[in-house]
Scaffold this motif. Sequence first.
Motif, PDB file in Angstrom:
ATOM      1  N   GLU A  86      17.569  10.811  -1.978  1.00 58.90           N
ATOM      2  CA  GLU A  86      17.653  12.021  -2.897  1.00 58.90           C
ATOM      3  C   GLU A  86      18.122  12.001  -4.210  1.00 58.90           C
ATOM      4  N   SER A  87      19.097  10.685  -4.191  1.00 61.96           N
ATOM      5  CA  SER A  87      20.037  10.642  -5.437  1.00 61.96           C
ATOM      6  C   SER A  87      19.206   9.623  -6.302  1.00 61.96           C
ATOM      7  N   VAL A  88      18.781   8.499  -5.819  1.00 62.80           N
ATOM      8  CA  VAL A  88      18.096   7.514  -6.847  1.00 62.80           C
ATOM      9  C   VAL A  88      16.672   6.905  -6.210  1.00 62.80           C
ATOM     10  N   GLY A  89      16.164   7.798  -5.290  1.00 59.25           N
ATOM     11  CA  GLY A  89      14.784   7.601  -4.923  1.00 59.25           C
ATOM     12  C   GLY A  89      14.965   6.050  -3.814  1.00 59.25           C
ATOM     13  N   LEU A  90      13.510   5.829  -3.440  1.00 60.94           N
ATOM     14  CA  LEU A  90      13.520   4.921  -2.527  1.00 60.94           C
ATOM     15  C   LEU A  90      13.395   3.379  -3.443  1.00 60.94           C
ATOM     16  N   ILE A  91      14.463   2.513  -3.332  1.00 59.49           N
ATOM     17  CA  ILE A  91      14.427   1.500  -3.978  1.00 59.49           C
ATOM     18  C   ILE A  91      13.661   0.254  -3.366  1.00 59.49           C
ATOM     19  N   GLN A  92      13.827   0.238  -1.973  1.00 57.92           N
ATOM     20  CA  GLN A  92      13.134  -0.947  -1.435  1.00 57.92           C
ATOM     21  C   GLN A  92      11.856  -0.552  -0.616  1.00 57.92           C
ATOM     22  N   SER A 104       0.803  -1.081   0.002  1.00 61.31           N
ATOM     23  CA  SER A 104       0.118   0.002  -0.048  1.00 61.31           C
ATOM     24  C   SER A 104       0.853   1.243   0.005  1.00 61.31           C
ATOM     25  N   TYR A 105       0.579   2.388  -0.598  1.00 66.20           N
ATOM     26  CA  TYR A 105       1.109   3.588  -0.472  1.00 66.20           C
ATOM     27  C   TYR A 105       0.602   4.556   0.542  1.00 66.20           C
ATOM     28  N   ILE A 106       1.329   4.853   1.498  1.00 62.05           N
ATOM     29  CA  ILE A 106       0.867   5.335   2.911  1.00 62.05           C
ATOM     30  C   ILE A 106       1.756   6.722   2.891  1.00 62.05           C
ATOM     31  N   PRO A 107       1.169   8.049   3.137  1.00 60.20           N
ATOM     32  CA  PRO A 107       2.168   9.078   3.389  1.00 60.20           C
ATOM     33  C   PRO A 107       2.997   9.002   4.631  1.00 60.20           C
ATOM     34  N   VAL A 108       4.327   9.591   4.536  1.00 63.56           N
ATOM     35  CA  VAL A 108       5.238   9.517   5.424  1.00 63.56           C
ATOM     36  C   VAL A 108       4.924  10.036   6.761  1.00 63.56           C
ATOM     37  N   SER A 109       4.097  11.011   6.834  1.00 65.30           N
ATOM     38  CA  SER A 109       3.602  11.668   8.007  1.00 65.30           C
ATOM     39  C   SER A 109       2.590  10.654   8.767  1.00 65.30           C
ATOM     40  N   GLY A 155       3.573  15.211   2.112  1.00 67.14           N
ATOM     41  CA  GLY A 155       2.503  14.202   1.696  1.00 67.14           C
ATOM     42  C   GLY A 155       3.070  12.974   0.680  1.00 67.14           C
ATOM     43  N   PHE A 156       4.428  12.889   0.842  1.00 70.68           N
ATOM     44  CA  PHE A 156       4.745  11.610  -0.119  1.00 70.68           C
ATOM     45  C   PHE A 156       4.227  10.427   0.511  1.00 70.68           C
ATOM     46  N   ALA A 157       3.899   9.810  -0.492  1.00 67.97           N
ATOM     47  CA  ALA A 157       3.248   8.318  -0.181  1.00 67.97           C
ATOM     48  C   ALA A 157       4.435   7.338  -0.412  1.00 67.97           C
ATOM     49  N   VAL A 158       4.793   6.370   0.502  1.00 64.61           N
ATOM     50  CA  VAL A 158       5.771   5.560   0.101  1.00 64.61           C
ATOM     51  C   VAL A 158       5.243   4.088   0.227  1.00 64.61           C
ATOM     52  N   PRO A 159       5.614   2.986  -0.454  1.00 61.10           N
ATOM     53  CA  PRO A 159       5.375   1.604  -0.607  1.00 61.10           C
ATOM     54  C   PRO A 159       5.459   0.967   0.759  1.00 61.10           C
TER      55      PRO A 159
END
Length: 622
Positions: free
Chosen positions: A44-50, A13-18, A86-90
């Motif tokens: 910052e350089s390559v994004g969230l890989i895992q 699921s994609y959930i906001p960091v906050s 508001g960035f949502a992460v997997p």
Amino acid sequence: MKDTNHIAAETVSYIPVSDLALSPMNPRQTVSDEEILALVASIESVGLIQSLAGFDTGERVEIVAGGRRLRALQALAENAADEWAGFAVPVRVTADRTEAQSWASTENIMRAELHPADEIRAFADLATTGYPIEKVAQTFGVTVRRVQQRMKLAGLPAPILDALRADKLTLDAAAAYTLAQDEAHALAVFEDMNGTYYGSEAYTIRRKLTAAMADGGGREGKFVGREDYEAAGGTITTDLFEDKVHFNDAALLTELATAKLEEIATDLRAEGWKWVETSTEDTPWDIKQKMGRTYAEPIGLTDEEQARYDDLAEKVEYGEATDEEQEEAEALSEKMDRPGPYSAEQMAHAGVFVTLDWSGKVHIEAGMVRPEDIDAAVEAGICRKSAHVGTGTTEKPKYPQALTDDMTRIRNAAIQRALAKKPELALDLLTFVLASDLSSYAAPVAVNMETMPNMPKNDMGLDEDARFDPTYTVRFKRDAGTVETFETFRASPKKQRNALLTAAIARGFGSDLHGNGTKRAFVDHIASMLVPNVRDVWTPNEAFFKRLTAAQLDEVFAEVLGKAPSAETVKMKKADKVAALALWFEDPDAQKALTADQKARVKAWHPVEMGFETTDDTVQAE
């Protein structure tokens, strides 16, 4: 093959960091700022890989795996709120607490090496959910024994685990505390030893905790056996970290061992011996030295066999005998020494010591004549008077005289080199000899600076040191006149002058091979102060092992292996036994076939006659 991408997509699921928080189940509760900064730069350089893994509590999602990544994302959100807030992460989410705990433990351990304290907590947390130990081991990808060890550590008092977490205590030292009878015992010892000079040493902690216990692998433990000990009500403590079993009630173990020996003694008394004494320890040499000895008549050799044995013995002594000749000599020696039964008259004047050897086997010394019975035994013709006042005949020497002389020289070399490291003791020793009325025959230091015998006549593996070679003559080379050289010597650094003095005194130190009792006692006293180790200067080699009998080689195998050698080993030719032992002692590659305990035995082994008597106080002071 399973479509793992499909499985992941269904559970992510994609959930906001906050909206995310760190779960208490996450083993990695403490993370350095440097690690977070490194992850921030990577994201910052390559994004969230895992993706992360979280537990749905019903109120929020708590991250059980990916705690460092969560902290990095939170740092990014804090420093650049507009872009990341508001960035949502997997996040891979589960509502099953056991599954979440499994993710937390497995993911963190597989990604990076956990601190031992974190690993202990992770193992314990998963086990408390009801997982069998075998399942925990499978989940973590480790052995069952590893899980058992960590679970044992998890039961330690919090102050000990806190010290481990703060790296004030090593894992080995923490493991030693698992030998405590309970938490109160462990905590009391920790509070007593924490902060002291030896308080963080695993060996010292174990010795403190097991002071009232008995080693299950010791002579009494092997003799009685765990089954009989426990049947008598005894309890044990298992050291999961050193593969040892400790018998908690040492007094009970000794009582059981004494009772078993007494049963043997009862049978011997029934045979007619005047007295029978039992002990779980070796009979002290100073007691036996004052006693006489009567021997049962040996079977003996015919005149022809004796002549043959004399020829073979000379070849064996100088290493010139073939394998077949060595075996023949040993067979004749065994027949020559094989005793027959004791007579009734011998038993009427003599007695028997019944003791335990190092392996827990019963050792019987029969025919011993007490000092007050020697005269009567001599008059009866069953014991002859010895040259030593007040004693009877002595035992047959264990080693040929030439080998004994070489072993004595090596032992003396160990003392000399230990003394060379102690300038103050060396100077005290020299001053005492010069200022006292001690005769040169009794003094342990040769005042004329002659080199005492410390080099074996045959090469037996002694490390060379030019300072103690009998041919060493150059003390301080006189490049100019004597006066000029003396002033140059005086101007040299004090450390250099002390080194020359100490080496010179050490070179003259030692007991000659036939020194009197006063000198030998003095030498032994100095040795007890130095705590020398003969293996620091000597490694048993092929030349040494060739000079032992096949039976003596079997004893070496037993002491190194920690158990009796196999029947196949006993049947080996002597040359093969010599070669096998030489490889173990001299070739690191050959030692790979040994266990860690056996390697340690190889490193420490030497004939007991070459060892030194030390005390705990001496070692502590050292």
